[in-house]
Design a protein around this motif. Structure first.
Motif, short mmCIF file in Angstrom:
data_model
loop_
_atom_site.label_atom_id
_atom_site.label_comp_id
_atom_site.label_asym_id
_atom_site.label_seq_id
_atom_site.Cartn_x
_atom_site.Cartn_y
_atom_site.Cartn_z
N MET A 199 32.36 -76.02 31.73
CA MET A 199 31.38 -75.88 30.80
C MET A 199 31.05 -76.77 29.79
N LYS A 200 32.42 -77.24 29.16
CA LYS A 200 32.04 -78.25 28.12
C LYS A 200 31.39 -79.60 28.78
N ALA A 201 31.68 -79.81 29.79
CA ALA A 201 31.10 -80.83 30.66
C ALA A 201 29.77 -80.99 30.66
N LYS A 202 29.13 -79.85 30.65
CA LYS A 202 27.82 -79.80 30.54
C LYS A 202 27.03 -79.93 29.32
N ARG A 203 27.59 -79.78 28.48
CA ARG A 203 26.91 -80.17 27.27
C ARG A 203 26.09 -81.34 27.10
N LEU A 204 24.80 -81.30 26.48
CA LEU A 204 23.88 -82.32 26.74
C LEU A 204 24.42 -83.34 25.31
N GLY A 205 24.33 -84.59 25.68
CA GLY A 205 24.49 -85.61 24.62
C GLY A 205 25.63 -86.55 24.53
N ASP A 206 26.82 -85.90 25.36
CA ASP A 206 28.12 -86.24 25.40
C ASP A 206 28.27 -87.88 25.88
N LYS A 207 27.32 -87.93 26.60
CA LYS A 207 27.48 -89.26 27.60
C LYS A 207 26.48 -90.28 26.77
N GLU A 208 25.65 -89.92 26.01
CA GLU A 208 25.02 -90.60 25.36
C GLU A 208 25.41 -91.05 23.77
N PHE A 209 26.21 -90.26 23.37
CA PHE A 209 26.67 -90.38 21.78
C PHE A 209 27.78 -90.12 21.93
N PRO A 210 29.04 -91.16 21.48
CA PRO A 210 30.11 -91.11 21.33
C PRO A 210 30.93 -89.93 20.55
N LEU A 211 30.05 -89.74 19.37
CA LEU A 211 30.70 -88.76 18.20
C LEU A 211 30.63 -87.19 19.18
N HIS A 212 29.51 -87.17 19.68
CA HIS A 212 29.53 -85.83 20.57
C HIS A 212 30.66 -85.67 21.60
N SER A 213 31.14 -86.69 22.04
CA SER A 213 31.94 -86.70 23.24
C SER A 213 33.34 -86.48 22.79
N THR A 544 5.74 -86.56 12.41
CA THR A 544 7.03 -86.92 12.40
C THR A 544 7.50 -87.27 14.00
N GLU A 545 8.51 -87.95 14.10
CA GLU A 545 9.05 -88.64 15.37
C GLU A 545 10.04 -87.69 16.01
N ASN A 546 10.03 -87.73 17.23
CA ASN A 546 11.31 -86.94 17.96
C ASN A 546 11.99 -88.05 18.79
N CYS A 547 13.24 -87.72 19.39
CA CYS A 547 13.93 -88.53 20.09
C CYS A 547 14.19 -90.17 19.57
N ASN A 548 14.38 -90.16 18.54
CA ASN A 548 14.75 -91.52 18.01
C ASN A 548 15.73 -91.43 16.50
N PRO A 549 16.91 -90.93 17.23
CA PRO A 549 18.04 -90.90 15.94
C PRO A 549 18.55 -91.94 15.65
N GLY A 550 19.33 -91.96 14.72
CA GLY A 550 20.02 -93.13 14.39
C GLY A 550 21.26 -93.12 15.24
N PRO A 551 21.92 -94.19 15.20
CA PRO A 551 22.98 -94.82 16.44
C PRO A 551 24.32 -93.86 16.35
N TYR A 552 24.37 -92.92 15.22
CA TYR A 552 25.44 -91.96 15.13
C TYR A 552 24.92 -90.76 15.92
N SER A 553 23.67 -90.50 16.33
CA SER A 553 23.03 -89.49 16.99
C SER A 553 22.48 -88.45 15.67
N PHE A 554 23.10 -88.64 14.38
CA PHE A 554 22.54 -87.86 13.44
C PHE A 554 21.69 -88.52 12.64
#
Length: 605
Positions: A199-213, A544-554
Motif C-alpha cells: 500500500m505504501k508503494a502506491k503513494r503518489l510522488g515517491d518516485k518523483e520527489f526524494p523527500l517523499h520516498s 495561480t499555477e499548479n504542478c510547478n513546485p520547488g525542487p523539494y516538492s514543497f
C-alpha cells in the motif's frame, strides 16, 4: 506562556510575511505579540504590505514577493561579516557554519536590495537589530510555504536564528511539538503499521520527489495527484473530502483543478453547509457535526484539551465518528485489535500512544486532570543540553549530527541542495521579462483578514456587512497609471485566467505590487452550474499555477506571480469566469489564456 517562570519577553520579534493578529487571532494566540510589545519587545517586519504591526515596527521592510530568501541571506551576511553572531552557540551547536558563511558571502545588502526592490541600509538595520537587541522570537505563517523558493527562505531565516543563539532560550524560539509527544499530525496510519508495504508503494510522488520516498511526508504529492486525475493514470475512482472547498480556496489554477476533480467517478464530501465544490463535483454529502456536537482532542502546541460533546443534531456525525465507522468497515482487523469501536475509544487510543501522557483521555474528559479538562505540560528551556529533544535522550538536536544543520545532511544524502540557494519565482520581472511586459504587476495573495477564515464565513451577514466584496490592494501611483478608481470593480488577469475584485487604493502596498483577496465565493448567488455561487468570478486562484513546485516538492509560487489590472466594463464582462470555466471548458481553451506548457501537457494526454 507569559506566566511560565523562566519566560523572558523577547527583545525583538521578527515577523516575516505574516500578520499574526489577523491570522492567529484564535487559540494560536497571535495577541501575545501586542502583550509583549507593551512589555518592551520591538518588531522587525518584512512584508510587501504595511499593516498595523509594521507601522509599529522598529524596522519595516517592504520587499518584492518571492525574494525572501535573498533578503534573509543578506541579513545573515551582515551578522556574520560584522561579527555579530553567537560564537559559543555556533561552535558547540551549529553544523556547517563555514559553508553557510561562504554561501552568504555574495549576498551583500546591496545585491539583495536590488533583487527585492528595497533599501540596503534597511537590511543592515534589521540584521543588526536581530543580533544585538536581546533574544529574538520569530513566529511565522504560511507565506513562504507558498513560494517555490520557500524552503530556502525558511532555511535562511532559521539559520539566522541559529547563528544568533535564538533556539530553546527564554524569549527565543523553542522546538514545537504536541503535548505528551502525542501524534496528532495527518499521518494516515503511516507509522502505525496499518498500511502494508504494498500500500505504501502506491503513494503518489515517491518516485518523483526524494523527500517523499523517505517518509518525510505521509501524504501523496498533490501535483502528482493532479496529473493522475487528469490522465487517469493511475485511475482515481473516488474522492473523500472533509471540510474543504478545493477550487475556491486551496487549489491553484482553479479552472484546471475543477476539471480534474470532475474526472472522479464518485465524490464524497463531509461538511456543514453547501459549498461550490459540493454543488459542482460531489455525489454524496455527509452532514458533519459542529464543534459542540463532537468529542475531540485539541493540542496544537497548546495545552492538551478534551472537548466534550453537549448535543447531537439529527444525523450529523463528527469527523472522529466517521473515521471509526469507515475504519471498522475498511480495516476491521486493526480497529478491533485496538478495541476501537467508538469515537471515545479512538481518542483514548491516541492519548495512550503518547509516550509522556500524564492523564487518560477519560480523565481530561471528566475534568479530573487536577480539576481541569486540560493539561499544560512543563516545557523547560535549553532542552538540547539535557537530551529532551532527541529520541535517544542524548544532548543535542534531533538531526544526524546532533546539531542545528546550517548545511543539511538529509538534503545532501537525497541529492538535494543542502543549503539555501536563491531562485527567482517562475514568473517575475527577472525570470520572464517578456511576460512581464504583458503583465507588469507582481501579484501576491493569501493574506488573511479578521472577518473570514479562508473561504469560511461568507454566508454570515454580520461578517459580510463589514467586508461585502473581495478587494485587490493597489498603490495610488499604479492606480493612476491604470485609470482605476477606488472601490470600483477591476479585472485581475494573468496568463492562466482572470477574476474580478474591487480596487482598494492604498499607500500600504508597494508600487509595482498588488495584493488580492483569496477564498471568495458568494453563498447568496445561484449555486447551480455554471454559477456555483460565483466560485470562479472573483477567484484569485484562476491566476495561480499548479504542478510547478520547488525542487523539494514543497512550495509553489502562489504569492509571487504576474498580472495586469484594468477596469471592468459591460463589454469585457459579457462572459464571466464561471461561464468560461464550467461551460466553455476552462481558460486554457481560450486562445487569449493558457499556460502553453499546460496546454501541451493536456494535448499529449
Amino acid at each position: 506562556m507569559m506566566d511560565y517562570p523562566d519566560f523572558t519577553v523577547p527583545g525583538t520579534i521578527l515577523i516575516w510575511g505574516a500578520n499574526p493578529l489577523r491570522s492567529n487571532a484564535d487559540c494560536f494566540q497571535g495577541f501575545w505579540i501586542t502583550d509583549a510589545m507593551k512589555r518592551g519587545s520591538q518588531l522587525v517586519v518584512i512584508d510587501p504590505m504595511i499593516n498595523w504591526m509594521s507601522a509599529k515596527a522598529a524596522v519595516q521592510i517592504q520587499i518584492r514577493p518571492g525574494t525572501d530568501a535573498a533578503v534573509a541571506m543578506a541579513m545573515n551576511h551582515v551578522i556574520m561579516e560584522e561579527d555579530l553572531y553567537d560564537h559559543d552557540f555556533v561552535e558547540k551547536w551549529c553544523y556547517g557554519f563555514d559553508e553557510w558563511r561562504e554561501r552568504c558571502s555574495e549576498w551583500t545588502p546591496e545585491k539583495a536590495a536590488e533583487v527585492a526592490w528595497c533599501d540596503a541600509d534597511d537590511i543592515r538595520k534589521a540584521a543588526r537589530f536581530i543580533a544585538t537587541n536581546g533574544a529574538c522570537a520569530a513566529p511565522f505563517g504560511v507565506s513562504n510555504d507558498q513560494k517555490r523558493n520557500g524552503v530556502a527562505a525558511y532555511q535562511s531565516i532559521f539559520n539566522m536564528l541559529a547563528i544568533t543563539g535564538n533556539y530553546e532560550n527564554p524569549g527565543g524560539n523553542t522546538i514545537a511539538y504536541d503535548p505528551w509527544g502525542t501524534v496528532m499530525s495527518y499521518v494516515a496510519g503511516w507509522d502505525e503499521g496499518v498500511l502494508t508495504p504494498e500500500m505504501k508503494a502506491k503513494r503518489l510522488g515517491d518516485k518523483e520527489f526524494p523527500l517523499h520516498s523517505v517518509g518525510f511526508s505521509a501524504l501523496g504529492q498533490p501535483d502528482i495527484l493532479m496529473k493522475a486525475l487528469e490522465t487517469n493514470n493511475p485511475p482515481m475512482r473516488m474522492s473523500f473530502c472533509m471540510g474543504t472547498n478545493p477550487f475556491v480556496n486551496m487549489a491553484p489554477d482553479a479552472s484546471r483543478a475543477y476539471h480534474a476533480l470532475m474526472n472522479v467517478d464518485f465524490a464524497i464530501a463531509c461538511d456543514y453547509r453547501m459549498t461550490p465544490y459540493i454543488a459542482g463535483c460531489v455525489d454524496l454529502v455527509l452532514p458533519i457535526a459542529m464543534n459542540w456536537e463532537r468529542n475531540t482532542l485539541r493540542c496544537w502546541f497548546t495545552p492538551m484539551r478534551a472537548n466534550r460533546k453537549i448535543s447531537t443534531y439529527y444525523e450529523a456525525k463528527s469527523d472522529e465518528e466517521i473515521v471509526v465507522l469507515l475504519g471498522n468497515k475498511m480495516n476491521p482487523e486493526f480497529f478491533q485489535s485496538k478495541g476501537i469501536s467508538t469515537d471515545m475509544d479512538m481518542l483514548e487510543y491516541i492519548v495512550q500512544q503518547a509516550p509522556n501522557h500524564t492523564w487518560s483521555f477519560q480523565d481530561l474528559y471528566d475534568g479530573k486532570a487536577d480539576g481541569k479538562n486540560y493539561d499544560w505540560p512543563d516545557r523547560p528551556y535549553y532542552q538540547y543540553k539535557t537530551g529532551g529533544l532527541r529520541p535517544d535522550g542524548q544532548p543535542g538536536f534531533a538531526t544526524a549530527t546532533g546539531r542545528i544543520e546550517l548545511w543539511c545532511t538529509m538534503f545532501a544524502n537525497l541529492g538535494l541542495e543542502p543549503m539555501p540557494k536563491y531562485e527567482e519565482p517562475a514568473e517575475s520581472p527577472v525570470s520572464t521579462p517578456e511576460l512581464f511586459e504583458k503583465f507588469p504587476l507582481v501579484l501576491t495573495t493569501g493574506a488573511r483578514n479578521f472577518e473570514f477564515f479562508h473561504s469560511e464565513q461568507r454566508e454570515q451577514a454580520h461578517m459580510r456587512a463589514t467586508y461585502p466584496d473581495p478587494r485587490v490592494r493597489i498603490n495610488p501611483e499604479d492606480a493612476k497609471e491604470l485609470g482605476v478608481s477606488d472601490n470600483t470593480w477591476v479585472w485581475i488577469e494573468g496568463k492562466r485566467g482572470r477574476c474580478r475584485q474591487r480596487a482598494l487604493i492604498t499607500e500600504g502596498i508597494m508600487k509595482g505590487v498588488v495584493e488580492a483577496d483569496h477564498g471568495w465565493w458568494f453563498p447568496e448567488q445561484d449555486g447551480n452550474a455554471p454559477h456555483l455561487f460565483g466560485a470562479f468570478d472573483s477567484n484569485i486562484n484562476n491566476l495561480t499555477e499548479n504542478c510547478n513546485p520547488g525542487p523539494y516538492s514543497f512550495g509553489a509560487d502562489f504569492r509571487s506571480t504576474l498580472c495586469k489590472i484594468y477596469p471592468c466594463t459591460p463589454e469585457n464582462s459579457a462572459v464571466m469566469p464561471g461561464t468560461e470555466v464550467v461551460v466553455n471548458g476552462g481558460f486554457t481553451k481560450n486562445p487569449e489564456y493558457g499556460n502553453p506548457a499546460v496546454a501541451a501537457y493536456g494535448e499529449q494526454q
